[in-house]
Design a protein around this motif. Structure first.
Motif, PDB file in Angstrom:
ATOM      1  N   GLU A  69       0.834  -1.198   0.000  1.00 29.59           N
ATOM      2  CA  GLU A  69       0.000   0.000   0.000  1.00 29.59           C
ATOM      3  C   GLU A  69       0.864   1.242   0.000  1.00 29.59           C
ATOM      4  OE1 GLU A  69      -3.314  -0.077   3.117  1.00 29.59           O
ATOM      5  OE2 GLU A  69      -1.675  -1.274   3.933  1.00 29.59           O
ATOM      6  N   LEU A  70       0.676   2.079  -0.996  1.00 32.32           N
ATOM      7  CA  LEU A  70       1.392   3.351  -0.977  1.00 32.32           C
ATOM      8  C   LEU A  70       0.698   4.340  -0.062  1.00 32.32           C
ATOM      9  CD1 LEU A  70       2.110   3.597  -4.748  1.00 32.32           C
ATOM     10  CD2 LEU A  70       3.785   3.266  -2.919  1.00 32.32           C
ATOM     11  N   GLY A  71      -0.607   4.175   0.102  1.00 33.24           N
ATOM     12  CA  GLY A  71      -1.382   5.116   0.905  1.00 33.24           C
ATOM     13  C   GLY A  71      -1.110   4.988   2.394  1.00 33.24           C
ATOM     14  N   ASN A  72      -0.474   3.905   2.806  1.00 38.37           N
ATOM     15  CA  ASN A  72      -0.119   3.745   4.211  1.00 38.37           C
ATOM     16  C   ASN A  72       1.227   4.421   4.460  1.00 38.37           C
ATOM     17  OD1 ASN A  72       0.838   2.856   6.692  1.00 38.37           O
ATOM     18  ND2 ASN A  72      -0.226   0.901   6.532  1.00 38.37           N
ATOM     19  N   PRO A  73       1.235   5.443   5.327  1.00 40.48           N
ATOM     20  CA  PRO A  73       2.478   6.197   5.519  1.00 40.48           C
ATOM     21  C   PRO A  73       3.648   5.321   5.978  1.00 40.48           C
ATOM     22  CG  PRO A  73       0.627   7.331   6.563  1.00 40.48           C
ATOM     23  CD  PRO A  73       0.118   5.996   6.124  1.00 40.48           C
ATOM     24  N   TYR A  74       3.345   4.195   6.636  1.00 44.06           N
ATOM     25  CA  TYR A  74       4.444   3.317   7.033  1.00 44.06           C
ATOM     26  C   TYR A  74       5.246   2.892   5.811  1.00 44.06           C
ATOM     27  CZ  TYR A  74       7.120  -0.659   8.588  1.00 44.06           C
ATOM     28  OH  TYR A  74       8.161  -1.512   8.837  1.00 44.06           O
ATOM     29  N   PHE A  75       4.558   2.509   4.746  1.00 41.59           N
ATOM     30  CA  PHE A  75       5.274   2.061   3.556  1.00 41.59           C
ATOM     31  C   PHE A  75       5.925   3.217   2.805  1.00 41.59           C
ATOM     32  CE2 PHE A  75       2.459  -1.591   4.310  1.00 41.59           C
ATOM     33  CZ  PHE A  75       3.426  -2.562   4.420  1.00 41.59           C
ATOM     34  N   ALA A  76       5.314   4.392   2.901  1.00 38.42           N
ATOM     35  CA  ALA A  76       5.963   5.568   2.304  1.00 38.42           C
ATOM     36  C   ALA A  76       7.267   5.875   3.046  1.00 38.42           C
ATOM     37  CB  ALA A  76       5.018   6.766   2.338  1.00 38.42           C
ATOM     38  N   ASP A 223      -7.003   0.703   7.629  1.00 38.67           N
ATOM     39  CA  ASP A 223      -7.065   2.141   7.423  1.00 38.67           C
ATOM     40  C   ASP A 223      -7.783   2.813   8.580  1.00 38.67           C
ATOM     41  OD1 ASP A 223      -5.675   2.687   5.117  1.00 38.67           O
ATOM     42  OD2 ASP A 223      -7.342   2.046   3.835  1.00 38.67           O
ATOM     43  N   ARG A 224      -7.769   4.141   8.566  1.00 39.22           N
ATOM     44  CA  ARG A 224      -8.459   4.908   9.595  1.00 39.22           C
ATOM     45  C   ARG A 224      -9.922   4.499   9.678  1.00 39.22           C
ATOM     46  NH1 ARG A 224      -5.481   7.946   6.326  1.00 39.22           N
ATOM     47  NH2 ARG A 224      -3.617   8.968   7.161  1.00 39.22           N
ATOM     48  N   ARG A 225     -10.562   4.326   8.513  1.00 39.80           N
ATOM     49  CA  ARG A 225     -11.989   4.012   8.512  1.00 39.80           C
ATOM     50  C   ARG A 225     -12.254   2.662   9.187  1.00 39.80           C
ATOM     51  NH1 ARG A 225     -10.462   3.088   3.168  1.00 39.80           N
ATOM     52  NH2 ARG A 225     -10.788   5.284   2.740  1.00 39.80           N
ATOM     53  N   ASP A 226     -11.307   1.742   9.051  1.00 47.73           N
ATOM     54  CA  ASP A 226     -11.474   0.439   9.692  1.00 47.73           C
ATOM     55  C   ASP A 226     -11.398   0.572  11.212  1.00 47.73           C
ATOM     56  OD1 ASP A 226     -11.517  -1.143   7.204  1.00 47.73           O
ATOM     57  OD2 ASP A 226      -9.485  -0.393   6.995  1.00 47.73           O
ATOM     58  N   GLY A 227     -10.463   1.410  11.669  1.00 48.63           N
ATOM     59  CA  GLY A 227     -10.344   1.646  13.104  1.00 48.63           C
ATOM     60  C   GLY A 227     -11.579   2.341  13.656  1.00 48.63           C
ATOM     61  N   ALA A 252      -5.485   2.961  14.907  1.00 55.78           N
ATOM     62  CA  ALA A 252      -5.544   3.682  16.185  1.00 55.78           C
ATOM     63  C   ALA A 252      -6.095   5.094  15.996  1.00 55.78           C
ATOM     64  CB  ALA A 252      -4.146   3.743  16.815  1.00 55.78           C
ATOM     65  N   LEU A 253      -5.663   5.778  14.939  1.00 55.52           N
ATOM     66  CA  LEU A 253      -6.098   7.160  14.714  1.00 55.52           C
ATOM     67  C   LEU A 253      -7.582   7.221  14.358  1.00 55.52           C
ATOM     68  CD1 LEU A 253      -2.835   8.187  12.900  1.00 55.52           C
ATOM     69  CD2 LEU A 253      -3.726   9.387  14.909  1.00 55.52           C
TER      70      LEU A 253
ATOM     71  N   GLY B 281      -6.912  14.520   7.443  1.00 51.53           N
ATOM     72  CA  GLY B 281      -7.684  15.681   7.865  1.00 51.53           C
ATOM     73  C   GLY B 281      -9.107  15.330   8.285  1.00 51.53           C
ATOM     74  N   GLN B 282      -9.686  14.316   7.664  1.00 54.90           N
ATOM     75  CA  GLN B 282     -11.041  13.871   8.033  1.00 54.90           C
ATOM     76  C   GLN B 282     -11.076  13.289   9.427  1.00 54.90           C
ATOM     77  OE1 GLN B 282     -13.077  11.049   5.385  1.00 54.90           O
ATOM     78  NE2 GLN B 282     -11.675  11.723   3.804  1.00 54.90           N
ATOM     79  N   TYR B 283      -9.972  12.657   9.828  1.00 51.98           N
ATOM     80  CA  TYR B 283      -9.949  11.911  11.082  1.00 51.98           C
ATOM     81  C   TYR B 283      -9.256  12.677  12.207  1.00 51.98           C
ATOM     82  CZ  TYR B 283     -11.918   7.880   8.763  1.00 51.98           C
ATOM     83  OH  TYR B 283     -12.766   7.038   8.095  1.00 51.98           O
ATOM     84  N   ALA B 284      -8.818  13.904  11.943  1.00 56.02           N
ATOM     85  CA  ALA B 284      -8.206  14.702  13.006  1.00 56.02           C
ATOM     86  C   ALA B 284      -9.255  14.960  14.090  1.00 56.02           C
ATOM     87  CB  ALA B 284      -7.696  16.015  12.430  1.00 56.02           C
TER      88      ALA B 284
END
Lengths: 345, 345
Positions: A69-76, A223-227, A252-253, B281-284
């Protein structure tokens, strides 16, 4: 040969190392220095000659990095660290995006594009050992990540069970007793071993508790939505948790956003620990306690192993290495609140 | 030809389109469907043959996308959208990371790796028009982003001045009068035109105000830390702003962390608007009002233009297109507070 790094360094009045840092996009160069070096580069018309050295050895100087996943900052973050580490060996990096699909992971691992790459670093999600064993030839390969294989390739991964135990122990030491796990995998997805979930179970048992499986929440993704979705399901029960250990920081976020919306206090009502140490967690309104894998070490070890395997000329490793870089607990406000930095109480 | 998409679709009991979505990592496929298709793929041993069609035309089916920062979620989102758009044209995408350095942008734009790519989408930061004009041959090129060039290449970019004016107008309509701009570029860096800053100035003038240049804060970069540092400098003055328009969401999120630390209320004391609409930004804790570029349209238009240029066989465009995808205001809590969604008052 035209203009050299040394010529640029002399003109800019800096060391060759500094010029190299600028050319290789190393992040920690002061803007003024970067500007001075860039001006010297422009004035002299310097062009880095990345491939000449490699071509003399029949190589391209290119390694591929395949992440889910590129969208996951960990992998970025990891990709950026691999690019830095590779530049130390005069290699450039091509990025592949597998979406965590077995099909794409197989395609990549079996040497897709092998005519243009010297080697491959792959972080698989659904690749099977049989896929790796079926791999015929192809460029040298180094594996990253949680998934474990019995195959002749070096593998760099943190100790996920031990790291998860550290996170859960931190919550137990703070007096938390109902610790939920957010981000278990759906059984139907035939996904990798739940090493972090195993660590959650082991640490609760080690503290004399009994793991409450009703506090384990499966998610569709990480993802955030899953959390957020998992946290909502959990809070809608009569007996909420007093802490959350999330599979990763994004989960978590997402969970923290829901806690804030519901007016719950973090960490007083519910403490939260993530995993990955992405920068977003540092800047959250309540900064996020997390497990911090040593991404720089992971990247450096992966590139070092790969470069060594490339030099050896063999496609597989007779004695594959299993290397465990460090992963430490970074304590922030989501477990200890504000104004008590560095303490665990 | 072996197993086809159609074979997989029949076995999985889904449409060919669904199989294609799974193979191409299209995100919005239900986990159960994805699993069913994946099982059919595994059972049948299907291997996507991405390049055969292209090779018959003397092409590779590979396009490159070069972006300045992988760590910026905006570019990760954009890359994901480009990968999706390219897969609709049966192309795969290689990602390049330029770090926004002119040297790397020149290297990429001049057809580095041109033997393996059919075309290039480049989002430049410091590339100059002269660099583009000096480009001899090389694969077809489409440009993205804020930087403007007088060169024979298609260019896809939102209208940054208009978008910035929309953001500032929103703050003025909410009654804010001291609107700071966070994220101006240091003059010394010889960076692109300050289109968003120009929009800030124009809109303040249009409302009958006078732009207060002491409220324009330069930053070293566009990360959270840059936003936090600029916000700290701004708050340490005697006369703080009542609103902030940030160059991008990361700068805005860094600024919001500082506001929270200082006990200031968002938006009552200081409202914040960002730019990019990254998911963070959506999840802040206070969700972020932002300008939302239509990333899907940007990606689709860039790929469509590039595929057309590739088909034409010409390296430059006799009539280069300048295409402006949409960019809309997304109003969230950082300007209107909680519980008043959709209103502007």
């Amino acid at each position: 040969m035209g203009v050299s790094l040394k010529d640029v360094a002399q003109r800019a009045g800096v060391s060759v190392k500094t010029v190299s840092n600028v050319v290789n996009s190393y992040p920690h160069v002061k803007p003024e220095t970067r500007e001075r070096v860039q001006r010297a580069i422009d004035d002299l018309g310097y062009r880095p000659n990345l491939t000449a050295r490699h071509l003399r050895k029949g190589r391209t100087g290119i390694i591929a990095l395949a992440v889910p996943e590129l969208g996951n900052p960990y992998f970025a973050d990891l990709a950026t660290a691999v690019i830095d580490a590779a530049s130390q060996h005069d290699h450039i990096v091509l990025l592949d995006h597998t979406a965590g699909l077995r099909e794409k992971e197989v395609l990549v691992s079996q040497g897709f594009r092998s005519h243009i790459i010297d080697g491959l670093i792959l972080s698989p999600i659904r690749l099977e050992t049989e896929d790796l064993l079926a791999r015929a030839g192809g460029p040298p390969l180094v594996l990253l990540g949680e998934r474990e294989y019995d195959a002749p390739y070096d593998h760099i991964a943190i100790d996920n069970v031990a790291a998860a135990r550290t996170a859960v122990r931190h919550l137990i030491e703070l007096g938390k007793r109902r610790i939920a796990f957010l981000g278990a995998r759906h059984e139907s997805l035939r996904q990798p071993a739940h090493l972090r979930l195993r660590g959650w179970r082991e640490e609760i048992r080690a503290s004399g508790g009994v793991p409450d499986e009703s506090l384990v929440l499966a998610t569709d993704g990480y993802d955030r939505r899953d959390g957020a979705a998992a946290m909502t399901r959990l809070l809608d029960r009569t007996d909420p948790p007093d802490a959350v250990f999330a599979y990763n920081d994004l989960v978590a976020l997402g969970a923290m956003r829901v806690l804030t919306e519901r007016g719950l206090r973090i960490p007083e009502d519910i403490a939260v620990v993530g995993f990955d140490d992405i920068e977003e967690g540092q800047y959250a309104a309540v900064s996020l306690t997390t497990m911090s894998p040593d991404k720089t070490a992971i990247a450096r070890l992966a590139v070092d192993c790969l470069v060594e395997r490339i030099a050896s000329g063999a496609s597989t490793a007779a004695f594959p290495r299993r290397i465990l870089p460090g992963c430490t607990l970074t304590v922030r406000e989501s477990t200890i609140g504000r104004g008590r930095p560095g303490t665990g109480a």
